[in-house]
Scaffold this motif. Sequence first.
Motif, PDB file in Angstrom:
ATOM      1  N   GLU A  94       5.808   4.501   0.479  1.00 26.20           N
ATOM      2  CA  GLU A  94       6.420   5.781   0.875  1.00 26.20           C
ATOM      3  C   GLU A  94       7.618   5.531   1.787  1.00 26.20           C
ATOM      4  O   GLU A  94       8.630   6.211   1.697  1.00 26.20           O
ATOM      5  N   ASP A 127       0.841  -1.201   0.000  1.00 33.10           N
ATOM      6  CA  ASP A 127       0.000   0.000   0.000  1.00 33.10           C
ATOM      7  C   ASP A 127       0.877   1.252   0.000  1.00 33.10           C
ATOM      8  O   ASP A 127       2.098   1.188   0.114  1.00 33.10           O
ATOM      9  N   GLN A 128       0.245   2.391  -0.142  1.00 30.51           N
ATOM     10  CA  GLN A 128       0.981   3.639  -0.308  1.00 30.51           C
ATOM     11  C   GLN A 128       1.893   3.925   0.881  1.00 30.51           C
ATOM     12  O   GLN A 128       3.027   4.370   0.695  1.00 30.51           O
ATOM     13  N   ASN A 129       1.426   3.682   2.095  1.00 23.90           N
ATOM     14  CA  ASN A 129       2.258   3.973   3.267  1.00 23.90           C
ATOM     15  C   ASN A 129       3.553   3.157   3.255  1.00 23.90           C
ATOM     16  O   ASN A 129       4.628   3.679   3.568  1.00 23.90           O
TER      17      ASN A 129
END
Length: 152
Positions: free
Chosen positions: A114, A109-111
């Motif tokens: 990142e 996922d994006q987290n």
Amino acid sequence: MPKVRLSNGCRFPLSAPSPANVLRLDQACLPLVEQMNRNGMLVDQEHFATLGVHIRQLKDQCRERIRAQVGRDINPVSGDQVATLLFTELGLGHRLMRLTPSGHRESTDQNILEGLRGQHRVVGDILEYRELNTLESVFVVKLPFMVGLDGR
């Protein structure tokens, strides 16, 4: 610290608005939002068509950069392919790593991505591709079908 004074009387330092001021800002916007709900908003369908072409070109450029970095095609939206690339092939890791709800692979996922951004350039390209893909699928593709005869 400089203070900002808005037309509705709110004052706050630029770095940290108070919850009371944020609430007043939100409430000041309500009449405009209600008007938009009543009237709708005009959609420039030609612009969306042009925007769609531009976004697809940017997505193609991202895919090319990804292919150049990893030596093969992958689908940047596929969690399975991205997880295999990042965690198995490239050996990246992050302290916040976790499994997907099904538990069969690491989350992408994006987290998580990142957190991995500084470990390999391909992560930034995957994030950019996913952002462009979301813009295209949510707005460029769907919004024009929601427009009425009045262009709203």
